[in-house]
Design a protein around this motif. Sequence first.
Motif, PDB file in Angstrom:
ATOM      1  N   GLU A 113       8.215  45.235  46.672  1.00  0.00           N
ATOM      2  CA  GLU A 113       9.580  45.000  47.142  1.00  0.00           C
ATOM      3  C   GLU A 113       9.572  44.149  48.406  1.00  0.00           C
ATOM      4  O   GLU A 113      10.425  43.268  48.578  1.00  0.00           O
ATOM      5  N   ARG A 116       9.036  40.664  47.360  1.00  0.00           N
ATOM      6  CA  ARG A 116      10.270  40.137  46.773  1.00  0.00           C
ATOM      7  C   ARG A 116      11.264  39.762  47.858  1.00  0.00           C
ATOM      8  O   ARG A 116      11.952  38.740  47.771  1.00  0.00           O
ATOM      9  N   ASN A 184      17.164  48.652  47.826  1.00  0.00           N
ATOM     10  CA  ASN A 184      15.990  48.828  46.975  1.00  0.00           C
ATOM     11  C   ASN A 184      14.949  49.720  47.633  1.00  0.00           C
ATOM     12  O   ASN A 184      14.328  50.570  46.975  1.00  0.00           O
TER      13      ASN A 184
END
Length: 245
Positions: A113, A116, A184
């Motif tokens: 994450e 990302r 997230n």
Amino acid sequence: MRKLGIFALCAVLGGCMSTGETVSFKASNPQQQALMRDGQHALVSRQKSSLVLVRPASRQMQVNGRPVFVVGINNLGKQPVDFRVGQVEAVQHAAGSDFEMKVMTYEMLVQEERNRQVAAALLTGLAAGANAYSAANAGHGSYTTPSGRTGTFYSPTAAAIAQNNAAIQNEAMIAATVETGQRNMAALEQAVIKDNTLMPGEWYGGQLHLAPPTEQGGGPKTYTIVITGGTDRHVIDVAQGPAGA
């Protein structure tokens, strides 16, 4: 103490996966029972000092995507029991051979994450830079008179409007990127199963993420998940195949 209600929470968090394949379980010993819970396949496995419940995190799994399961563990003994994600094993059975399926730990998923978010931040920065460059050149124009004379002009008002609009758009893009990343991260923190010591009678659970099984020419994919709690080993046999097959 986490109760079985975590199953409902994790099912919702896993619901973003696209449709494609479904999962079923096969009891591998008399201490296991394959059953249906709210229209989904599930399995209960009981050993001497622990009980494990397993079900898919969503009704259908993404084709070629990572299988995600919700695991619930209950310490039935009188002593604390350690659960370690690193001790979970997953093996796919194909063409008469066994192949390891990596178990994705919370730390691995968090690092993904973060990567990302770095990529998203770079793309957002490029878009913001393009907006700013376009705004910086706003207000400039050219003209041609009926007699054929040409020239240029500059409108401070048009430039100010363009720059203000660009600033608003850039601020919104950056805020959305940050908000998505925070959301997230919070979902991973709340949903993903982690190392944990279970006290006597305690329930614990969360999402277990596995590396995708290899394709079998459109046929079912079979694999085994081994969940260890203390000295107990729960062997979970899984079949994954096209929905409706």
